[in-house]
Design an enzyme around this catalytic site. Structure first.
Site, short mmCIF file in Angstrom:
data_model
loop_
_atom_site.label_atom_id
_atom_site.label_comp_id
_atom_site.label_asym_id
_atom_site.label_seq_id
_atom_site.Cartn_x
_atom_site.Cartn_y
_atom_site.Cartn_z
N ASP A 84 0.86 -1.17 0.00
CA ASP A 84 0.00 0.00 0.00
C ASP A 84 0.90 1.23 0.00
OD1 ASP A 84 -2.18 1.65 0.07
OD2 ASP A 84 -3.15 0.63 1.74
N TRP A 85 0.36 2.35 -0.43
CA TRP A 85 1.16 3.54 -0.65
C TRP A 85 1.70 4.07 0.70
CZ3 TRP A 85 -0.23 1.13 -4.51
CH2 TRP A 85 -0.04 1.56 -5.83
#
Length: 743
Positions: free
Chosen positions: A263-264
C-alpha cells in the site's frame, strides 16, 4: 493519453534485423514460464531492481531495452480514479479521465448476486483499459468488524463466505479484460484510526475462519494477479512485508504466483521488504519531486538501498529473482498480452450495469403498512428533505474518490421519474452537513452554502411536510473525514448533524415518512418505531438517483439484503462490548496493540452467541411481494467424509408481483470439540419468481462447509457427528431445519 502496448527502442528493432529471429521472451508461442526465464536471464541487476519499485505516484518502470512498457496502476474499486500529476496528489487536469462510478462494494455485496459481480468486474476492466491502466487497486474484502470503520463502504460485509462468493467473479470479470486485480488490504485491516501503528493480536481460528477466506478465494479460485498488503501490523511486522502472512500463508500455503504490492507508504524497512514477501514497493516517498530529494524513487527501500545491499553481499539474487519473476508474469498477463480487448469509457452498457447493480443492492429495511412503493395514482405532492438528496457522493472518501462524467442525485432522479405527471416534487434542505465543495482537485457541481440556522431548517421542513402526501428524507453519512472515509474511523454511532431531531419532527408531522439512509455503514436509529419505511441506499455512484427512484415508486422490486448485522448500539458489537477497539498504546512506544478478543464471533455470530436482537439482522431485506418457504429436505441422513449433501427447499411467491428472494443456508454443528458459532452461512441463492410461481432451490455442500480451523493441528477439520441445515430468509428469520450426520 493512451500508451502503446509495445514501444520497442531502436536497438531492439536493430537486433531483430540482425538476428532474423524473435527472442524467446517475445515469442507468444512459447510457454509463459519459459518466456519469463528468458527475459530474466537477459536483465541486468539494475534493470531488475528498477522494476520492483515505483517511478511515479501510480506507475512502475518497465524495461525499455527489452521492450517492456511501463506499468500503470490506478485506485478505484468503484471506478477508475482521475489521473494525478507524476509526483503529486493533485489532479493532472486532464479532460478525458472522467468515468462511470459503480456502486460501492457494500452495495454489490448486498445484491447477493455473483452475476452482478461479474458484470461489475468486466465493466470496470473496460473503463480501465480505455484509460491505459494495467492494474486496478481493488477489490477490498476486509471484514466488517465494527460499524465505525471509515472504510467499510469499500468492503463486502461481515461474513467470510458471502465476501468469498462475491469477490471471485469480480476478479474474474476484471482480469478477463487483461487488467489485473489487486485484492486489498491483506490482512486484518479492520479499522482506519492509527492504521499505520495498529498491531493486531488475533487467534489462529479467527484469522483463518473469518479474516482470510475471502483473500484465499481470490487467490485459489479467482487467480488474482496481485495482492496489496495492509498498513497495519500482525505479530509486530507490518503487513506489507510480513513473514507469516506473505511468505508462509500466501505464497507457500496458497501457492500464490502473483505480485504482492505495498500500500502507498506501507513499506518501512529494506531488510524486511527483501525477505518477507514484498514484490513491488509504491508510495514510500510520496512527494519526492516537491519535498526532499529530487531522486526520491531511487531512495525507496527496494531501490538504491536494495541495490547497494546486493552489491555488498548483504542480500542474494535469489529473493530479487523471485520478485522479478512475479513481475514479469504480471507483465505477460497485462502489458505484454497482445490479446487484450479494446476498452470503453462511459458507455451506455456501463451506465446500465451500474444502475442494475444499484437496484439489486438497495435494501428495503422496513415497510410498515406498505407505505412503499409510493402510490403514484393517489399522490399529488412529495416533499424531499435532506442534504444527501443533493450532495454528490462520488467525490471524497479517500482513494476511492472519482471524477465522474455524471452523477444523478436522489432529488434529480425522483424529479426525472415523475416528470410529465401531475405530481409535484418539492425540496427542503433540513440539515447542513459538510459544505466542502472540492476534494483532491475535483469540484462539486452543487452549491452547498446555507444561511439558515438548524432550527429554521427544521421548521421549514416541518411546515412543508404538513400538506405533503409523502415525505422522503435522504440522510445518513457522507464521504467526509471521520465518516465513510479513508484515514479515520467514525467518532460515534449516531447520525451526524443532529439528523435524529429532524427525522423525529417530520415523523410526528406526516404519517407517510420514508427514510433513505445513504451510507456504507450501519447507524443508530432510535426512531425506527416512528418511521414507517426505511431504505438502505448505500453509495451507489453515477446512477444513484435513477436507481433509488425506481425502487421508491415500484418500477423495481427491491431484492437486496444486508451484508452485515445492523446493531442497536455499539454495545451489541463484540469489539466494543469487550473493549478491544480501538486498541491500547504500548508503554513508551508508537504501536497500538488491538486484540480481537471476540475471536470468531463477529457480526451475526456474536449476536447469536449473546442472544442479541439487532435493529436489522444480517441477510435481512424486504420485498414488495411475499415469499413462502416449504420444508427443506436432504438427499441423505448420513454423509460420508468424501461425499456431498444436497439440500432442496421449495420457495413460492405468494404476492401479486414478480420479485427475487435470497434464500440463505446456514450450518450448525450440534456437538464440537471446540466452541463454534450457533450457525454459519454456507450457501445462498437469489431466485426470481413470478406471482404464484414455485421453484426448488438446491444447495450442495461438502466437508468444507462443515469444517473449522483447528489451531492446535493447524489444519481444517470436519469432525464426525450431528449437524443441522438451517434454511433462512435472514440470520434472524429461520424457515426450515433438517438434521444429518457426518460419518
Amino acid at each position: 493519453m493512451k500508451k502503446l502496448l509495445f514501444a520497442f527502442p531502436l536497438m531492439v528493432v536493430g537486433f531483430f534485423a540482425q538476428a532474423q529471429t524473435v527472442p524467446v521472451y517475445l515469442d507468444e508461442a512459447k510457454p509463459m514460464e519459459q518466456r519469463i526465464e528468458d527475459a530474466l536471464a537477459r536483465m541486468t541487476l539494475e534493470e531488475k531492481v528498477r522494476v520492483v519499485h515505483a517511478q511515479s505516484k501510480f506507475s512502475s518502470a518497465g524495461v525499455p531495452r527489452l521492450g517492456f512498457p511501463d506499468f500503470w496502476t490506478d485506485d478505484g474499486p468503484h471506478g477508475v480514479r482521475p489521473d494525478v500529476l507524476w509526483d503529486e496528489w493533485e489532479q493532472a487536469g486532464q479532460t478525458n479521465d472522467s468515468c462511470v462510478a459503480f456502486p460501492a462494494l457494500t452495495c454489490l455485496a448486498a445484491s447477493w448476486n455473483p452475476a452482478m459481480s461479474l458484470i461489475y468486474g468486466e465493466s470496470l476492466g473496460e473503463e480501465a483499459l480505455y484509460r491505459g491502466k494495467d492494474m486496478i487497486l481493488g477489490p477490498g474484502v476486509n471484514i466488517y468488524r465494527t460499524p465505525l470503520n471509515g472504510r467499510n463502504f469499500e468492503y463486502m460485509g461481515e461474513d467470510p463466505y458471502l465476501a468469498s462468493r462475491m469477490v471471485v467473479p469480480y476478479i474474474t470479470g476484471l482480469q478477463s479484460k487483461g487488467v489485473s486485480a489487486c485484492v486489498k488490504h491483506y490482512a486484518l485491516n479492520n479499522d482506519e484510526e492509527y492504521r499505520h501503528q495498529v498491531n493486531v493480536i488475533v487467534d489462529d481460528r479467527a484469522l483463518h475462519e473469518i479474516y482470510l477466506p475471502a483473500f484465499k478465494a481470490a487467490v485459489e479460485e479467482a487467480g488474482s494477479w496481485a495482492i496489496m498488503g495492509a498498513y497495519n501490523l500482525y505479530k509486530d511486522q507490518h503487513n506489507c512485508h510480513n513473514q507469516w502472512l506473505l511468505n508462509d500463508i500466501l505464497k507457500r500455503d496458497w501457492k500464490f504466483d502473483g505480485v504482492v504490492v505495498s500500500d502507498w507508504g506501507g513499506t518501512h524497512d529494506t531488510d524486511q521488504a527483501v525477505k518477507n514477501g514484498l514484490d513491488m514497493e509504491f508510495g514510500s516517498w510520496t512527494n519526492g519531486l516537491t519535498m526532499g530529494a529530487s531522486n526520491a524513487y531511487d531512495n525507496y527501500y527496494l531501490a538504491n538501498p536494495y541495490l547497494k545491499g546486493i552489491k555488498e553481499g548483504k542480500y542474494t539474487i535469489k529473493e530479487l529473482d523471485d520478485k522479478v519473476r512475479r513481475i514479469l508474469r504480471l507483465y505477460y498477463r497485462t502489458t505484454m498480452n497482445r490479446q487484450r480487448p479494446v476498452g470503453f469509457l462511459c458507455s451506455d452498457l456501463h451506465y446500465a450495469a451500474a444502475k442494475k447493480i444499484a437496484e439489486e443492492g438497495i435494501v428495503l429495511l422496513q415497510n410498515k403498512n406498505n407505505v412503499l412503493p409510493i402510490d403514484l395514482q393517489n399522490v399529488r405532492r412529495i416533499l424531499v428533505v435532506g442534504e444527501n438528496a443533493i450532495k454528490p457522493m462520488t467525490v471524497g472518501g479517500g482513494s476511492s474518490s472519482l471524477k465522474v462524467q455524471k452523477e444523478i442525485s436522489p432529488l434529480e432522479g425522483l424529479q426525472a421519474r415523475l416528470a410529465g405527471t401531475n405530481i409535484v416534487v418539492d425540496y427542503q434542505r433540513g440539515y447542513v452537513g459538510d459544505k466542502t465543495s472540492e476534494y483532491n482537485g475535483v469540484k462539486l457541481k452543487v452549491n452547498l452554502d446555507e444561511e439558515r440556522t438548524e432550527e429554521q431548517l427544521i421548521a421549514d421542513a416541518v411546515n412543508a411536510a404538513e400538506d405533503a402526501d409523502y415525505v422522503v428524507i435522504f440522510g445518513g453519512l457522507n464521504k467526509s473525514d471521520y465518516q465513510d472515509c479513508e484515514g479515520h474511523d467514525r467518532k460515534e454511532y449516531k447520525l451526524p448533524y443532529n439528523q435524529d431531531k429532524l427525522i423525529t419532527a417530520l415523523a410526528e408531522t406526516n404519517k407517510n415518512v420514508v427514510y433513505v439512509n445513504i451510507s456504507g455503514n450501519a447507524v443508530a436509529m432510535p426512531w425506527t418505531d416512528k418511521v414507517p419505511a426505511i431504505v438502505q441506499g448505500w453509495f451507489i455512484g453515477s446512477e444513484a438517483g435513477g436507481a433509488i427512484a425506481s425502487v421508491l415508486v415500484g418500477d423495481v422490486n427491491p431484492s437486496g439484503k444486508l451484508p452485515f448485522t445492523w446493531p442497536v448500539s455499539l454495545q451489541d458489537v463484540g469489539a466494543h462490548k469487550l473493549n478491544t477497539y480501538p486498541g491500547t498504546w504500548r508503554e513508551g512506544n508508537q504501536i497500538i496493540d488491538e486484540e480481537y478478543k471476540e475471536s470468531i464471533y463477529v457480526g451475526y455470530r456474536w449476536a447469536d452467541k449473546e442472544k442479541i436482537k439487532p435493529t436489522f439482522a444480517f441477510g435481512h431485506g424486504l420485498s414488495y411481494t411475499t415469499f413462502a418457504y416449504g420444508r427443506a429436505v436432504v438427499d441423505k441422513k448420513v454423509m460420508g467424509a468424501d461425499e456431498t449433501l444436497t439440500v432442496t427447499v421449495p420457495v413460492t411467491n405468494t404476492g401479486n408481483r414478480e420479485g427475487a428472494e435470497i434464500v440463505q443456508l446456514y450450518i450448525s454443528d450440534l456437538k464440537s470439540s471446540l466452541p463454534r458459532p450457533v450457525k454459519e452461512l454456507k450457501g445462498f441463492s437469489k431466485v426470481k419468481l413470478t406471482p404464484g410461481e414455485t421453484k426448488e432451490v438446491v444447495f450442495t455442500i461438502g466437508k468444507d462447509a462443515l469444517s473449522f480451523y483447528d489451531d492446535a493441528r493447524h489444519e481444517w477439520v470436519a469432525e464426525p457427528g450431528k449437524f443441522e441445515v438451517i434454511v433462512a430468509a435472514s440470520a434472524a428469520d429461520m424457515k426450515s431445519k433438517v438434521s444429518f450426520e457426518l460419518k
